[in-house]
Design a protein around this motif. Structure first.
Motif, PDB file in Angstrom:
ATOM      1  N   UNK A   1       0.827  -1.210   0.000  1.00  0.00           N
ATOM      2  CA  UNK A   1       0.000   0.000   0.000  1.00  0.00           C
ATOM      3  C   UNK A   1       0.859   1.257   0.000  1.00  0.00           C
TER       4      UNK A   1
ATOM      5  N   UNK B   1      -6.280   1.140  -7.010  1.00  0.00           N
ATOM      6  CA  UNK B   1      -6.127   1.100  -5.554  1.00  0.00           C
ATOM      7  C   UNK B   1      -5.996  -0.350  -5.087  1.00  0.00           C
ATOM      8  N   UNK B   2      -5.373  -0.547  -3.945  1.00  0.00           N
ATOM      9  CA  UNK B   2      -5.177  -1.893  -3.402  1.00  0.00           C
ATOM     10  C   UNK B   2      -5.876  -2.036  -2.052  1.00  0.00           C
ATOM     11  N   UNK B   3      -6.295  -3.260  -1.764  1.00  0.00           N
ATOM     12  CA  UNK B   3      -6.943  -3.530  -0.475  1.00  0.00           C
ATOM     13  C   UNK B   3      -6.231  -4.714   0.170  1.00  0.00           C
ATOM     14  N   UNK B   4      -5.912  -4.563   1.443  1.00  0.00           N
ATOM     15  CA  UNK B   4      -5.351  -5.698   2.189  1.00  0.00           C
ATOM     16  C   UNK B   4      -6.314  -6.041   3.312  1.00  0.00           C
ATOM     17  N   UNK B   5      -6.729  -7.285   3.368  1.00  0.00           N
ATOM     18  CA  UNK B   5      -7.661  -7.682   4.424  1.00  0.00           C
ATOM     19  C   UNK B   5      -7.659  -9.197   4.607  1.00  0.00           C
TER      20      UNK B   5
END
Ligand SMILES: Cc1ncc(C[n+]2csc(CCOP(=O)(O)OP(=O)(O)O)c2C)c(N)n1
Ligand code: SF4
Lengths: 263, 353
Positions: free
Chosen positions: B199, B207-211
């Protein structure tokens, strides 16, 4: 001729929001997204979604997002901001997340003066898990775990986060706003923008507490919820700025000292 | 590389991490690992890194979650009670596929226990420890030299597989001094390949998502099965162990860390008396050297695990030998440290059965 007077901010994705009718989260999302977009920092912003109804914030905000454990947002934000000081890092949290399970992380991030922004949504209840008592639930207010109303003899008193944090040296901006009336929404937007500006100007820790409605878990209609904010919440949680960055100086490097100086 | 240094185990671990490219540490004081944060509090700023004394282990591990998500080589360290608190974060980190490195310098437990060396956190380390289906790569050094050189291996593995990797040591390894030679060139983290998932600075990309969550029906099962794919690959490719005089052995010792040094001493004492003792030292506790143990157990019918615990490693040994050998235990928990002579006595008893 048609004239476009309003459009969806680029700060939000096109994903359909799943909040209940009358919920404050949707409005607050828009304000935060607009602030980021208007300040021109969206591409270098990283958002942190909480555990709570707004866990889906990672789908709604149109910037890099991360979703950590319940209450740990300020610690995660700390790690990010220290590694990426040029990024704008914000943590979006509910009152259970921030003021109960994550209270230690909140207080210490504030005490260290982490250069992050916290958007703190105070709806006086645990929304996602179905309306249990929150640390911010008002005295006498009913919840599923205080069915006869919060009894201060059993559950003590609600926590005023802005007042609590304003006893600390480091925070630069602390404000409480609400979104229950159009005029308040405009003020809320201003405060949120200011909080981000504090971070952009590298002035230190900023937090905006936003009183919000949760009609579903308050078991009332959206209109009654708005009235409850006005009549019950605002009197107990006064609106306004508690700390501002004006005149705040960058702390100087401290002199190295022994615990007790030899006389 | 090249120069020989005299270092304390904990300091070697800290210096090894910095040389391996660590630029972010957060932790909370606990004996017997305090030299790690103390060392890094001045060493990391020297190389432009960040040291944070966190308010708790819970905060420390979550700071790692954030810093790792932004692409840094990160580290935390603790001892049993602190690692217990970190398990929440480690579970999230595992679900989110983030690389981190951490160390547990074990002390006596359960509870507050004591500050003596122990190996009671084997289950905690190799069985996941936190909630959900996940694994952590566990390396077990048995010398100061390995304390210093294993962080590099951990980072390489953690980044190759995007997961948590740890050093499991004990108070003795942390506190003792020995010569050490670093076996790798210092890593400049700025020169590492960019992480395509990290990120921050989204200019010119999506855009990136980390989860670690997904509520869409059936989706999380798929995500977790992906974890299994990588875990299977690791079990195939990353097992490390040391085998000592196993060729002609009639009794095999299995031990890791400090216990493996004690076992080596027992082996030498036994060999002097003509007893054919062998030793298998797992270096990776997960992935466990199941295959080699299975092979050895076809031939060696008596196996003794030596542990500074009530017997935890022994479970993996039994799973590996599948009943082909008799497996004995010598376990001293909560600060008890076996001696070579003590182990030799037990070897003799077993052999005379
Ligand atoms: C460690 C842990 N404990 C409990 C929960 C369950 N949980 C999920 S959301 C939540 C409370 C959310 O309330 P709040 O932070 O006020 O946010 P809201 O839903 O009202 O927006 C709880 C207790 C959890 N996910 N993790
Ligand atoms: S339960 Fe309450 S906080 Fe959650 S979405 Fe519905 S109204 Fe909003």
């Amino acid at each position: 001729m048609e004239k476009k007077v309003f459009s969806r901010t680029k700060g939000l994705t096109e994903v359909f929001m799943r909040y209940c009718p009358g919920c404050g989260h949707g409005v607050i999302h828009r304000l935060v997204a607009e602030a980021i977009e208007e300040l021109g920092v969206r591409k270098r912003t990283i958002g942190i979604a909480p555990v709570g109804c707004s866990v889906f914030a990672d789908e709604y905000f149109n910037c890099d997002m991360i979703q950590p454990a319940h209450g740990r947002g300020p610690a995660v934000a700390t790690g990010m901001k220290r590694v990426k000081p040029d990024c704008i890092v914000f943590s979006y949290q509910g009152d259970g997340d921030l003021a109960s399970i994550g209270m230690a992380e909140t207080v210490h991030a504030a005490a260290r003066g982490e250069r992050i922004t916290i958007i703190f949504v105070n709806n006086a209840i645990y929304g996602m898990t179905g309306g249990q008592m929150a640390p911010t639930t008002l005295v006498g207010m009913k919840s599923t775990t205080s069915p006869f109303g919060r009894d201060p003899r059993v559950a003590g008193y609600p926590i005023k986060v802005c007042e609590l944090l304003s006893t600390l040296e480091a925070p630069s901006y602390l404000a409480r706003v609400s979104v229950h009336k159009p005029a308040n929404v405009i003020k809320a937007k201003k405060a949120i923008k200011k909080a981000f500006q504090v971070q952009i100007d590298d002035l230190g820790f900023s937090l905006v507490e936003i009183l919000s409605q949760c009609p579903t878990d308050w078991f009332v209609t959206p209109l009654q919820a708005v009235e409850y904010v006005e009549k019950a919440m605002v009197p107990f949680y006064p609106l306004g700025e508690f700390k501002t960055p004006e005149g705040k100086k960058e702390p100087a490097k401290a002199e190295t000292k022994m615990a007790v100086e030899k006389g | 590389m090249g120069e020989k240094l005299l270092m304390k185990g904990n300091e070697a671990l800290a210096e090894g991490a910095v040389r391996a490219g660590c630029r972010f540490f957060s932790g909370y004081p606990i004996t017997p690992q305090n030299e790690v944060p103390e060392y890094l509090s001045w060493r990391l700023p020297e190389v432009g890194g960040t040291f944070i004394q966190a308010e708790s282990e819970v905060a420390a591990i979550n700071m790692l979650y954030g810093a790792s998500a932004c692409g840094a080589r990160v580290m935390t360290s603790s001892s049993g009670p602190g690692i217990s608190l970190k398990q929440e974060g480690i579970s999230y980190i595992s679900g989110a596929n983030l690389p981190i490195f951490y160390a547990n310098v074990m002390r006596g437990g359960p509870g507050l226990g004591n500050i003596a060396p122990a190996q009671g956190d084997y289950y905690q380390s190799t069985r996941g420890g936190g909630h959900g289906d996940y694994r952590v790569i566990v390396l077990a050094p048995n010398s100061v030299s390995e304390m210093g050189n294993f962080p590099k291996r951990c980072y390489d593995l953690a980044e190759k597989y995007r997961m948590a990797s740890m050093v499991l040591a004990d108070g003795l390894l942390g506190q003792m001094m020995e010569p050490i030679e670093f076996d790798f060139e210092p890593v400049d983290p700025a020169k590492l390949p960019p992480k395509e998932w990290a990120l921050g600075n989204a200019e010119g990309r999506e855009r990136r998502i980390i989860r670690s969550y997904d509520l869409k029906p059936g989706y999380l099962e798929k995500m977790t099965l992906k974890l299994l794919e990588k875990y299977n690959k690791i079990e195939e490719q990353e097992v490390k162990y040391e085998a000592v005089q196993t060729e002609d052995a009639e009794i095999l010792l299995v031990a890791y860390g400090t216990s493996s040094r004690i076992s080596k001493e027992a082996l030498m004492l036994g060999r002097k008396e003509g007893i054919k003792v062998g030793l298998l030292r797992p270096i990776t506790l997960w992935p466990f050297p199941t295959k080699i143990l299975g092979e050895l157990s076809g031939r060696i019918k008596k196996i003794l695990t030596v542990e500074m615990s009530l017997g935890q490693l022994i479970d993996d040994v039994k799973l590996a030998v599948e009943g082909k050998s008799r497996v004995y235990l010598h376990g001293r928990p909560s600060g008890g440290i076996p001696t070579g002579e003590e182990v030799l006595e037990i070897i003799k008893n077993i052999c005379s059965e």
